[in-house]
Write a protein that holds these residues in place. Structure first.
Motif: not given
Length: 342
Positions: A94-100
């Motif tokens: 998984p990956v987390t979006a910057t700023g989400a």
């Protein structure tokens, strides 16, 4: 709208697990993929089509009757027409979006009771990567399903159900197809992403809707020149993973108890084999989300503290107090790879 059928030859990949943007796996068995593409004009039309009023009026789609149980006439075929044996395990993180920013609290308080979906209040990555799908069929009917963002090379892929992209009885691929991540009470917190292409295993249609192949991937456009993953992040995805895991499922069920399709709901449990359908290779849990949840993600290794995990299937059919997902074997891997390269 352009529809093509692509036959993928054997692909030799390195024998390590996938990492974001880098593919590696065991040799891949050929897969027949059906793909329908939408022009820029069609995508713009879809964006205009889905007004707030139409979102509210769309009907919750349930799995077609033939997915829930096979007739005596098709039972003999179903016993042999099953997905291929699992190959080497392949995982994408998984990956987390910057700023989400995820809504909700930092962790879920109470686990969902067996057979009873509850509102997801845990926030985290799942609250931005799960969303609602809206589409129109050939007769003008408008419907809604669920989908989840899956990490991919092009950062633009969601996993959903096959019956949320195509009518298996006729081969009709749906139009005006859009995905709204983080949908809640009619809001579009991250915008509306239109489908550039829809991909599914051709065995789903050639079998007239055998739920063993009831998975599909959509490749989406951008919003404000940003990809889906850059906007909301992505769940991991796993192919040829072990069965019988403790899993979590998420969807936008349409019953009043589930918030009438206006909120994200959650189930969890230890999965078991589908023993009720002749020839089934599906797995499920003791919980049922209703129409509109179709296509929602089943995730393993799910971390309730941050809402991330690995997609191992999508909500497909229900029977009694149970809901089931098709397994993601090499066949699904072939469809996913083509979607990620689009």
């Amino acid at each position: 709208m352009r529809r093509t059928a692509v036959y993928l030859g054997a692909l030799t990949l390195a024998a390590t697990a996938w990492t974001a943007g880098t593919a590696s796996a065991a040799p891949h068995t050929p897969t027949h993929v059906d793909s329908t593409s939408f022009s820029a004009a069609q995508q713009n039309a879809a964006l205009r089509f889905w007004t707030t009023e139409r979102l509210r009026a769309a009907k919750d789609l349930s799995a077609p009757a033939q997915l829930a149980g096979l007739t005596a006439e098709t039972a003999e075929t179903a016993e042999t027409a099953v997905p291929q044996s699992a190959g080497a395990a392949v995982t994408v993180p998984p990956v987390t979006a910057t700023g989400a920013s995820a809504t909700g609290e930092s962790a879920v308080g109470e686990f969902a009771a067996a057979s009873s979906p509850t509102a997801w209040t845990g926030g985290g990555l799942i609250s931005t990567t799960a969303g609602k799908v809206f589409f129109q069929n050939a007769t003008g009917g408008t419907y809604t399903c669920s989908a989840t963002v899956a990490n991919s090379d092009n950062k633009s892929v969601v996993l959903t159900a096959g019956h949320c992209v195509v009518n298996a009885s006729t081969g009709e691929v749906y139009k005006n197809w859009v995905f709204i991540p983080g949908y809640a009470n009619g809001t579009r917190p991250y915008g509306t992403f239109t489908a550039r292409s829809l991909l599914f295993d051709s065995d789903y249609v050639s079998s007239a809707g055998n739920a063993n192949w009831d998975f599909a991937f959509a490749v989406l456009g951008t919003v404000n020149s940003r990809t889906l993953v850059d906007t909301v992040g992505a769940q991991g995805i796993a192919f040829n993973s072990a069965n019988g895991q403790h899993v979590h499922s998420f969807g936008y069920g349409g019953s009043s108890a589930e918030g009438s399709g206006e909120r994200l709901n959650h189930c969890e449990g230890d999965e078991f084999i589908d023993a009720g359908r002749v020839g089934s290779t599906m797995w499920g849990i003791d919980c049922v989300q209703t129409g509109g949840s179709s296509g929602g993600g089943f995730l393993s290794s799910f971390d309730t503290s941050n809402g991330s995990g690995y997609l191992i299937g999508n909500i497909s059919v229900s029977s009694g107090s149970n809901e089931y997902h098709p397994v993601l074997t090499d066949e699904a891997l072939g469809v996913y790879r083509q979607a990620g390269a689009a």
